[in-house]
Design an enzyme around this catalytic site. Structure first.
Site, short mmCIF file in Angstrom:
data_model
loop_
_atom_site.label_atom_id
_atom_site.label_comp_id
_atom_site.label_asym_id
_atom_site.label_seq_id
_atom_site.Cartn_x
_atom_site.Cartn_y
_atom_site.Cartn_z
N ASN A 150 0.81 -1.23 0.00
CA ASN A 150 0.00 0.00 0.00
C ASN A 150 0.84 1.28 0.00
O ASN A 150 0.48 2.26 -0.63
CB ASN A 150 -1.02 -0.02 1.13
CG ASN A 150 -0.39 -0.01 2.49
OD1 ASN A 150 0.65 -0.61 2.70
ND2 ASN A 150 -0.99 0.68 3.42
N GLY A 226 1.96 -6.08 7.14
CA GLY A 226 1.04 -6.68 6.18
C GLY A 226 -0.24 -7.08 6.87
O GLY A 226 -0.61 -6.53 7.92
N THR A 228 -3.21 -9.26 8.88
CA THR A 228 -3.23 -9.98 10.16
C THR A 228 -3.12 -11.49 9.96
O THR A 228 -2.43 -12.18 10.72
CB THR A 228 -4.51 -9.59 10.93
OG1 THR A 228 -4.38 -8.21 11.31
CG2 THR A 228 -4.69 -10.42 12.19
N GLU A 248 3.35 -5.39 12.19
CA GLU A 248 2.44 -4.25 11.97
C GLU A 248 1.33 -4.76 11.07
O GLU A 248 1.57 -5.00 9.88
CB GLU A 248 3.19 -3.10 11.29
CG GLU A 248 4.35 -2.53 12.08
CD GLU A 248 3.92 -1.82 13.35
OE1 GLU A 248 2.75 -1.40 13.43
OE2 GLU A 248 4.75 -1.71 14.26
N CYS A 282 -3.29 1.77 6.12
CA CYS A 282 -3.71 1.03 7.33
C CYS A 282 -4.27 1.99 8.39
O CYS A 282 -4.93 1.56 9.32
CB CYS A 282 -2.53 0.26 7.88
SG CYS A 282 -1.09 1.31 8.12
N GLU A 461 7.25 0.37 15.98
CA GLU A 461 8.31 0.93 15.14
C GLU A 461 8.44 2.40 15.53
O GLU A 461 7.74 2.90 16.39
CB GLU A 461 7.92 0.80 13.66
CG GLU A 461 7.77 -0.65 13.22
CD GLU A 461 7.52 -0.80 11.72
OE1 GLU A 461 6.64 -0.12 11.20
OE2 GLU A 461 8.22 -1.61 11.10
P1 NAD Z 1 0.06 -9.37 2.96
O1 NAD Z 1 0.08 -9.88 4.35
O2 NAD Z 1 -0.68 -10.15 1.94
O3 NAD Z 1 1.54 -9.24 2.38
C1 NAD Z 1 2.53 -8.46 3.04
C2 NAD Z 1 3.89 -9.00 2.68
O4 NAD Z 1 4.02 -10.30 3.23
C3 NAD Z 1 4.12 -9.15 1.17
O5 NAD Z 1 5.46 -8.83 0.88
C4 NAD Z 1 3.87 -10.62 0.95
O6 NAD Z 1 4.51 -11.16 -0.17
C5 NAD Z 1 4.42 -11.23 2.23
N1 NAD Z 1 3.88 -12.54 2.57
C6 NAD Z 1 2.71 -13.09 2.20
N2 NAD Z 1 2.59 -14.34 2.71
C7 NAD Z 1 3.72 -14.57 3.43
C8 NAD Z 1 4.17 -15.66 4.21
N3 NAD Z 1 3.46 -16.77 4.34
N4 NAD Z 1 5.37 -15.55 4.83
C9 NAD Z 1 6.09 -14.41 4.73
N5 NAD Z 1 5.71 -13.35 3.99
C10 NAD Z 1 4.53 -13.42 3.36
O7 NAD Z 1 -0.45 -7.88 3.05
P2 NAD Z 1 -0.74 -6.88 1.85
O8 NAD Z 1 -2.01 -7.31 1.20
O9 NAD Z 1 0.48 -6.72 1.04
O10 NAD Z 1 -0.96 -5.50 2.62
C11 NAD Z 1 -2.19 -5.08 3.13
C12 NAD Z 1 -2.27 -5.32 4.61
O11 NAD Z 1 -1.20 -4.68 5.28
C13 NAD Z 1 -3.53 -4.74 5.23
O12 NAD Z 1 -4.06 -5.66 6.15
C14 NAD Z 1 -3.03 -3.51 5.96
O13 NAD Z 1 -3.82 -3.10 7.05
C15 NAD Z 1 -1.69 -3.96 6.40
N6 NAD Z 1 -0.83 -2.83 6.70
C16 NAD Z 1 -0.51 -2.56 8.00
C17 NAD Z 1 0.28 -1.47 8.32
C18 NAD Z 1 0.66 -1.16 9.73
O14 NAD Z 1 1.54 -0.33 9.92
N7 NAD Z 1 0.04 -1.78 10.74
C19 NAD Z 1 0.76 -0.66 7.29
C20 NAD Z 1 0.41 -0.95 5.99
C21 NAD Z 1 -0.38 -2.04 5.69
#
Ligand code: NAD
Length: 480
Positions: A150, A226, A228, A248, A282, A461
């Protein structure tokens, strides 16, 4: 078309598999470049390079590490147009947003930790005349950093910069959905002459590359941002290996509006906090709670403001809502709008995909959507949608709104609009969230702790918290 490359041991390299994945420009729904489909063998090469580089990097005087980070920050600033353009194409976000928020913040992250490390100090604990304890803060080793799509470069650098500043070396994985600016960062690191192996970037799928980083037996800490569900999976692998974790995760942030607020300021900020980056931040406020006294007025003004937001070509100056990042995410958002209908929500505006003309006709666009009439505990109000969709819910008392605000499994950010200082403090104290913005949104001081509670994450962080994360404290006790 560009074939993005991994960045391992200071070199741009193709993946061992020699296979590539499609990288799609969501504004036109077409492939525009290719991403390495890397696997655990590439991660192993990256780890070996990072391990070798750790020997020197970890003992390099912090002033020298600082100079590298500041050089990277300066190069990001010099390349702001190129990076903003790349981010907009890769992610679908308005170019203006990438130019004014994402890329400047990526530079700021390197600048902040490049200078922050110079001020980072550890503690000493005197036992009067018996002994003195001092704490060493030693870099943990090779850090694994995994980031989402994002805010691609913004969040990637938010992990990498403190890790490098603290003296760790890094194996990092950007999202496979938005890899381009991480690739451009590799080129910047080469230009900055960052020593080989200090930062390694491995592109590819979460299930392959991400999983290989998380389950690597010699990577002792993982910084992840990423979803939850992914965070849960990572924790289940990393916890039995006793890895240090910073997670996060998702959110379902409440935006609480009292009748005594500065109405105009609240209205314009709420439009922004609801729909910026197509609602894919997020920290966006997706559940808007409005004191009943002003509910009807707010509803009519907010809907009118939402209808004015231009959905269109991310590269146009007037565009406020660009493309949704990918087809699967586009479909997920539309399915939640359908769910809201089934849950008897009333769609006040939006609710549909937008078909633009010309080459944008295959892009993924959704109207900003406002829904009312849903109970606080229905799925639409409890689950993260992560798109340009908000719900409106009236409330009568502070107790009632706190109960509704705190009713989800999440607890990342919250917003509160009131002129009553005592009430503001009281609610801030009782809300389940890692961040409370009072009469503002996304006002960020990089020194502050950043993170969520409950299913929104583990750890913080930002500021020295991140330097604490990437270092191990060791107490040394000297008997006097
Ligand atoms: P995602 O969890 O699908 O992917 C995030 C990252 O994790 C990607 O690089 C992905 O390739 C990797 N990944 C996926 N499966 C994995 C696994 N099994 N092992 C290790 N890595 C893996 O999330 P997304 O769709 O890319 O992002 C959106 C989500 O991120 C939303 O839920 C959003 O709320 C959250 N987010 C949170 C924050 C925060 O600061 N809390 C900030 C931005 C986004």
């Amino acid at each position: 078309m560009i074939h993005i490359q991994n960045y391992i041991n200071g070199q741009l390299t193709s993946p061992n598999s020699q296979k590539y994945l499609d990288n799609i420009d969501p504004s036109i729904g077409k492939v525009y470049s290719f991403i390495p489909d890397s696997d655990n063998t590439d991660v192993e090469l990256a780890y070996s390079a990072a391990k070798a580089a750790f020997k020197e990097w970890s003992i390099l005087p912090k002033e020298k590490r600082s100079q590298y980070l500041l050089k990277i920050a300066a190069l990001i600033e010099q390349n702001i147009d190129k990076l903003a353009w790349a981010e907009s194409i890769d992610n679908g976000k308005p170019l203006k947003l990438a130019r004014t928020v994402d890329i400047p913040r990526a530079a700021a992250n390197f600048h902040f930790y490049g200078t922050g490390i110079l001020h980072y100090a550890s503690h000493a604990h005197s036992m009067e005349e018996t002994a003195i304890n001092y704490t060493l803060r030693q870099p943990m080793g090779v850090a694994g950093c995994i980031s989402p799509w994002n805010l691609p470069l913004y969040l990637f650098s938010w992990k990498i910069a403190p890790a490098l500043a603290a003296g760790c070396t890094v194996v990092a994985k950007p999202s496979e959905v938005t890899p381009m600016t991480a690739y451009l960062l590799s080129e910047i690191c080469m230009e900055a002459k960052l020593p080989a192996g200090v930062l390694n970037i491995v592109h590819g799928l979460g299930a392959k590359v991400g999983n290989a980083i998380v389950s690597h037996k010699d990577i002792p800490l993982i910084s992840f941002t990423g979803g939850t569900t992914t965070g849960k999976q990572i924790a289940s692998i990393a916890a039995p290996m006793f890895k240090k974790l910073s997670l996060e995760l998702g959110g379902k942030n409440p935006n609480i509006i009292f009748a005594d607020c500065d109405y105009e300021k609240m209205l314009s900020t709420t439009l922004h906090s609801s729909f910026a980056n197509q609602g894919q931040i997020c920290l966006c406020g997706s559940r808007i709670f409005i004191e009943r006294k002003i509910y009807e007025k707010f509803k009519s003004d907010f809907v009118a403001g939402t209808k004015e937001l231009v959905v269109g070509d991310p590269r146009h100056e007037k565009t406020k809502i660009g493309a949704i990042v990918s087809q699967p995410h586009f479909e997920k958002i539309l399915s939640y709008i359908e769910l809201a209908g089934k849950e008897n929500g009333k769609i006040l505006c939006g609710g549909k995909a937008v078909k633009l003309s010309g080459e944008l006709s295959q892009g993924y666009y959704i109207q900003p959507t406002v829904i009312e009439g849903l109970p606080f505990d229905c799925r639409t109000n409890q689950e993260e949608i992560f798109g340009p969709v908000v719900t409106l819910t009236p409330f009568d008392t502070e107790e009632e709104v706190l109960m509704m605000a705190n009713s989800t499994v999440y607890g990342l950010a919250s917003m509160l609009w009131t002129q009553d200082l005592t009430r503001a403090h009281r609610i801030a104290n009782n809300i389940h969230a890692g961040i409370v913005w009072i009469n503002c949104w996304l006002l960020r001081d990089l020194r502050t702790p950043f993170g969520g509670v409950k299913a929104s994450g583990v750890g913080r962080e930002g500021g020295f918290e991140a330097l604490d994360f990437f270092t191990e404290p060791k107490n040394v006790c000297i008997k006097l």
